[in-house]
Design a protein around this motif. Structure first.
Motif, mmCIF file in Angstrom:
data_model
loop_
_atom_site.group_PDB
_atom_site.id
_atom_site.type_symbol
_atom_site.label_atom_id
_atom_site.label_comp_id
_atom_site.label_asym_id
_atom_site.label_seq_id
_atom_site.Cartn_x
_atom_site.Cartn_y
_atom_site.Cartn_z
ATOM 1 N N LEU A 140 7.305 -18.457 -69.425
ATOM 2 C CA LEU A 140 6.819 -19.461 -70.367
ATOM 3 C C LEU A 140 6.592 -20.788 -69.657
ATOM 4 O O LEU A 140 5.585 -21.481 -69.893
ATOM 5 C CB LEU A 140 7.820 -19.647 -71.507
ATOM 6 N N GLN A 141 7.533 -21.171 -68.783
ATOM 7 C CA GLN A 141 7.378 -22.398 -68.011
ATOM 8 C C GLN A 141 6.154 -22.319 -67.104
ATOM 9 O O GLN A 141 5.397 -23.288 -66.975
ATOM 10 C CB GLN A 141 8.630 -22.662 -67.174
ATOM 11 N N ALA A 145 0.668 -23.930 -65.796
ATOM 12 C CA ALA A 145 -0.726 -23.545 -65.567
ATOM 13 C C ALA A 145 -1.651 -24.255 -66.553
ATOM 14 O O ALA A 145 -2.773 -24.646 -66.203
ATOM 15 C CB ALA A 145 -0.882 -22.031 -65.693
ATOM 16 N N ALA A 146 -1.179 -24.432 -67.791
ATOM 17 C CA ALA A 146 -1.990 -25.107 -68.808
ATOM 18 C C ALA A 146 -2.173 -26.592 -68.483
ATOM 19 O O ALA A 146 -3.214 -27.185 -68.801
ATOM 20 C CB ALA A 146 -1.344 -24.953 -70.180
ATOM 21 N N LEU A 147 -1.169 -27.187 -67.838
ATOM 22 C CA LEU A 147 -1.234 -28.613 -67.503
ATOM 23 C C LEU A 147 -1.930 -28.868 -66.167
ATOM 24 O O LEU A 147 -2.316 -30.004 -65.879
ATOM 25 C CB LEU A 147 0.187 -29.204 -67.458
ATOM 26 N N THR A 161 -11.656 -20.371 -65.698
ATOM 27 C CA THR A 161 -11.439 -18.928 -65.836
ATOM 28 C C THR A 161 -10.142 -18.497 -65.152
ATOM 29 O O THR A 161 -9.397 -17.670 -65.689
ATOM 30 C CB THR A 161 -12.618 -18.145 -65.237
ATOM 31 N N GLU A 162 -9.871 -19.069 -63.985
ATOM 32 C CA GLU A 162 -8.627 -18.742 -63.290
ATOM 33 C C GLU A 162 -7.425 -19.280 -64.056
ATOM 34 O O GLU A 162 -6.372 -18.637 -64.136
ATOM 35 C CB GLU A 162 -8.644 -19.305 -61.872
ATOM 36 N N GLN A 163 -7.588 -20.461 -64.635
ATOM 37 C CA GLN A 163 -6.506 -21.068 -65.415
ATOM 38 C C GLN A 163 -6.183 -20.229 -66.653
ATOM 39 O O GLN A 163 -5.021 -19.960 -66.952
ATOM 40 C CB GLN A 163 -6.901 -22.482 -65.826
ATOM 41 N N ILE A 164 -7.224 -19.783 -67.343
ATOM 42 C CA ILE A 164 -7.029 -18.976 -68.564
ATOM 43 C C ILE A 164 -6.351 -17.647 -68.243
ATOM 44 O O ILE A 164 -5.418 -17.225 -68.932
ATOM 45 C CB ILE A 164 -8.382 -18.737 -69.266
ATOM 46 N N THR A 165 -6.811 -16.979 -67.182
ATOM 47 C CA THR A 165 -6.211 -15.684 -66.834
ATOM 48 C C THR A 165 -4.773 -15.849 -66.347
ATOM 49 O O THR A 165 -3.935 -14.972 -66.587
ATOM 50 C CB THR A 165 -7.041 -14.959 -65.753
#
Length: 247
Positions: A80-81, A86-88, A94-98
């Motif tokens: 979760l962390q 990754a979200a921040l 696309t790499e961030q979403i995956t």
């Protein structure tokens, strides 16, 4: 005699092995390698008609699997962390979403895995139908996580290959000062290292994907093949961790 003993006990490989074994990841990868070897060997013994020895190796596989689940009890929060970080972070969308999707899927997998572990040690008692459903859901989350990881590796490899070509082409753009050339070489080296890491992860994921796919009843792969795939991916993980602790 004492000198010979000290040369063996204090040998750098022994010291490195102790350092490797002192890490949680090092122990987990070692247990995993033995677990999947036992899975393969039990299948082989059963095919050879040796049911007694096959039962011993099956028991070893099961107990190592249970022990590894215990080691992973705190892992869901870690994922979760990782998803939040990754979200921040900034980077290709696309790499961030995956990456986020992979971490959330692993969170789901390991959360359900806690229930599987609790039922295996009889801390809770699920009926056979419920236990099978929980295990299947856990494997579905695991499968989703690996698939997102494969897509992420492909996207990352494509981007890094393009950047690598651009950096190589930059050498022919004309004369550069020493500082610019040093920066280009450093970045090229970093890109190559990232490419190697992405290829390694892609290979590991391609080997591992069949394990949860079989557990989720998406495909049917025999125990021997799953054991070999798991053993190879475990050895690759051990190799990476060995290099990491040697730095």
């Amino acid at each position: 005699m004492a000198t010979a003993a000290s040369q063996v006990i204090l040998h750098p490989v022994v010291s490195q092995s102790l350092k490797f074994g002192s890490t949680t990841l090092g122990r987990d990868k070692t247990y995993r390698a033995v677990q999947y070897f036992a899975r393969f060997f039990a299948w082989y013994l059963l095919r050879s008609g040796d049911k007694v020895d096959a039962a011993r190796w099956n028991a070893l596989k099961s107990h190592l699997g249970t022990a590894r689940k215990l080691l992973r009890l705190g892992k869901p929060v870690e994922h979760l962390q990782a998803a939040l970080r990754a979200a921040l972070a900034t980077g290709p969308p696309t790499e961030q979403i995956t990456t986020i999707a992979r971490q959330i899927a692993y969170f789901g997998f390991l959360s359900y895995d806690v229930i599987v572990w609790a039922n295996a040690i009889k801390f809770i008692n699920l009926n056979s139908e419920t236990a099978k459903r929980v295990s299947k859901t856990s494997n579905r989350f695991w499968l989703a996580g690996i698939l997102f990881s494969i897509v992420n590796s492909v996207l990352k490899t494509v981007r890094l290959t393009k950047e690598s070509k651009q950096l190589r082409a930059a050498k022919s753009w004309g004369e550069k000062d020493v500082g610019e050339e040093t920066q280009r070489q450093a970045r090229l080296h970093a890109v190559k290292a990232a490419q190697a890491a992405a290829r390694r992860q892609f290979t590991i994921d391609l080997l591992d994907v069949w394990i949860p796919a079989t557990g989720a009843e998406v495909v049917q792969v025999n125990e021997g093949t799953l054991g070999i795939f798991g053993l190879i991916s475990s050895l690759m993980g051990m190799q990476a961790q060995w290099k990491a602790v040697s730095k």
